[in-house]
Design an enzyme around this catalytic site. Structure first.
Site, PDB file in Angstrom:
ATOM      1  N   TYR A   1       0.833  -1.208   0.000  1.00 44.29           N
ATOM      2  CA  TYR A   1       0.000   0.000   0.000  1.00 44.29           C
ATOM      3  C   TYR A   1       0.859   1.245   0.000  1.00 44.29           C
ATOM      4  CZ  TYR A   1      -4.362  -2.447   1.182  1.00 44.29           C
ATOM      5  OH  TYR A   1      -5.475  -3.240   1.159  1.00 44.29           O
TER       6      TYR A   1
ATOM      7  N   HIS B   1      -7.280  -8.527  -2.495  1.00 46.62           N
ATOM      8  CA  HIS B   1      -8.606  -7.938  -2.295  1.00 46.62           C
ATOM      9  C   HIS B   1      -8.610  -6.475  -2.693  1.00 46.62           C
ATOM     10  CE1 HIS B   1      -6.379  -7.065   1.406  1.00 46.62           C
ATOM     11  NE2 HIS B   1      -7.073  -5.948   1.449  1.00 46.62           N
TER      12      HIS B   1
ATOM     13  N   HIS C   1     -10.735  -3.001  -1.504  1.00 46.23           N
ATOM     14  CA  HIS C   1     -11.674  -2.437  -0.535  1.00 46.23           C
ATOM     15  C   HIS C   1     -12.723  -1.608  -1.264  1.00 46.23           C
ATOM     16  CE1 HIS C   1      -9.199  -3.309   3.108  1.00 46.23           C
ATOM     17  NE2 HIS C   1      -8.204  -3.255   2.240  1.00 46.23           N
TER      18      HIS C   1
ATOM     19  N   ARG D   1      -3.251 -11.710   3.936  1.00 49.76           N
ATOM     20  CA  ARG D   1      -4.541 -11.328   3.350  1.00 49.76           C
ATOM     21  C   ARG D   1      -4.623 -11.881   1.931  1.00 49.76           C
ATOM     22  NH1 ARG D   1      -7.936  -7.698   4.434  1.00 49.76           N
ATOM     23  NH2 ARG D   1      -9.241  -9.476   3.956  1.00 49.76           N
TER      24      ARG D   1
ATOM     25  N   TYR E   1      -0.839  -9.919   0.842  1.00 48.91           N
ATOM     26  CA  TYR E   1       0.216  -9.352   1.691  1.00 48.91           C
ATOM     27  C   TYR E   1       0.121  -9.916   3.110  1.00 48.91           C
ATOM     28  CZ  TYR E   1      -3.547  -6.031   3.016  1.00 48.91           C
ATOM     29  OH  TYR E   1      -4.725  -5.465   3.428  1.00 48.91           O
TER      30      TYR E   1
HETATM   31 FE   LIG Z   1      -6.301  -4.305   2.531  1.00 44.48          FE
END
Ligand SMILES: [Fe+3]
Lengths: 246, 204
Positions: A112, A164, A166, A161, A151
């Protein structure tokens, strides 16, 4: 927005057996952030059935193109190119027109663009990770991005995770407000994820897994995933409740 | 067998996570140039009618620590008690007031500061007037489904005493968790997720 008369009914009661509970110790952060007392139930008043609207004129040309909206001119984000499309519906099966859909995600390496992010995967200088779109009269939306990578995250020592995206969705009333995540068909990490596992019902999880949609791909360019989102339905106001004497 | 109702189920909620700011307040999170402004950052302009106030909120976890990664959206009527929404059929709301605000908490202090106006009164379903209030929606890492609550105003004692929602709360000692004290033009609203002072959350 459509020409239909605005609806003013209360929203269907939320099914709290279907939605994740607040306290889910497998997702450790929930433990000190979960309310412990019973919620107070309130049949919707004007404060809940109304909500802000967002016009298509607010959108910029690249808002729904995450491959280019942060990239330098002539460049593009790295990663598998995909189109994500679908409909925003309500529980009655009606398309929700004019819904604001905001999305955010990690880059193709699972990283991110955020100051609190500590994963060692590299940033992509051409990928910001945010986009937005407003649904058309039938509730359809579409955006273009790169497929995010999975990640690791600090919960268990080896929790990952699944890939995905969001999603934040505004429908027609503040009580319809919803944030969720879209997963990708076939990802084995979905069924190992403590955040996914906060959802008690397997069918509810499957409702968050987007299907690979080969009919909507662009040959030699981008694959497509179809992801429908369902917001709370709304009661009819054909026969209003009125107290005797009113 | 009977006919099917053919209803769909609401999509399951998932936490907004620690990176909610990338999507909902990208400029605040340092991602510049994608969207001109963060939506909901400014609620009022020079022409907005009503008494200017600041709402200073925090979201506090079960250990007493303010959340530094939360996001709040607020929704309120204008000074005349009208919502700026197509579902508002009683009249046209102040065009200079959206009624909707969105902020991320300050990453150091956990504070939210909404510059807004004091809302007018809105009728309950049976026509009685509710006390002035602001609807809150709170999301963050560790919150699986966004939390709804309301903030009422401490200087509206008479209206608060008649408010249909406040009146029906069985545990009267919890009512103060919804009422923000006033100091000058600043209202302070501490939202406690757990513990003795747990805020009343609503299933709306
Ligand atoms: Fe996330």
């Amino acid at each position: 927005m459509s020409n239909e008369r605005p609806e003013t009914g209360a929203f269907f009661q939320r099914d709290r057996q279907w939605q994740p509970p607040a306290y889910t110790p497998g997702y450790k952060t929930s433990v000190v952030r979960a309310p412990q007392k019973a919620l107070i139930s309130l049949d919707n008043t004007l404060s809940e059935i109304t909500g802000p609207v967002f016009g298509h004129s607010m959108l910029g040309a690249l808002d729904a193109d995450l491959i280019h909206n942060f990239a330098k001119p002539g460049e593009s984000a790295i990663g598998p190119r995909i189109i994500v499309h679908g409909r925003v519906l309500d529980e009655r099966g009606k398309g929700v027109a004019g819904a604001l859909v905001e999305v955010w995600q990690a880059n193709a390496g699972g990283r991110y663009r955020h100051k609190k992010e500590s994963y060692l995967a590299p940033l992509d200088p051409n990928f910001g990770g945010c986009g937005r779109v407003i649904t058309d009269a039938d509730g359809n939306y579409c955006f273009r991005t790169v497929q995010p990578g999975p990640y690791p995250w600090p919960n268990g020592v080896n929790d990952w995770r699944p890939a995905h995206i969001h999603f934040s969705v505004f429908g027609h009333g503040f009580a319809q407000r919803l944030i969720t995540q879209m997963y990708f068909e076939g990802d084995p990490l979905i069924w190992r994820c403590p955040i996914v596992a906060t959802i008690p019902d397997r069918a509810a999880v499957e409702g968050l897994v987007a299907a690979l949609d080969m009919q909507a791909t662009i040959p030699m360019d981008a694959r497509a995933y179809k992801f429908d989102i369902v917001l709370r339905g709304r009661r009819s106001t054909l026969f209003e409740n009125r107290l005797e004497g009113n | 067998m009977v006919q099917s109702l053919n209803r769909l189920k609401e999509s399951a909620s998932q936490t907004a996570g620690p990176y909610v700011h990338i999507g909902l307040t990208p400029n605040f999170s340092g991602i510049k140039g994608v969207f001109a402004d963060d939506l909901g950052a400014a609620m009022v302009n020079d022409k907005t009618k009503g008494e200017r106030i600041t709402v200073r909120a925090r979201v506090i976890d079960g250990t007493g620590t303010p959340l530094k990664d939360a996001l709040i959206e607020i929704w309120q009527a204008d000074a005349a008690g009208l919502y700026n929404s197509p579902s508002e059929l009683r009249g046209a709301a102040d065009p200079n007031f959206s009624g909707w605000g969105r902020l991320a908490s300050d990453m150091e202090s956990g504070l939210f500061e909404f510059s807004t106006i004091k809302p007018g009164r809105v009728p309950f379903k049976d026509g009685r007037l509710m006390a002035p209030h602001i609807t809150f929606w709170i999301v963050a890492r560790g919150i699986n489904l966004g939390l709804h609550t309301r903030m009422y105003f401490a200087d509206e004692q008479e209206a608060n005493a008649q408010d249909p929602l406040l009146q029906r709360i069985e545990h009267k000692n919890r009512v103060p968790t919804l009422i923000a004290p006033r100091d000058g033009d600043v209202y302070t609203f501490d939202i406690h997720l757990q513990g003795e002072k747990e805020t009343i959350f609503l299933d709306i």
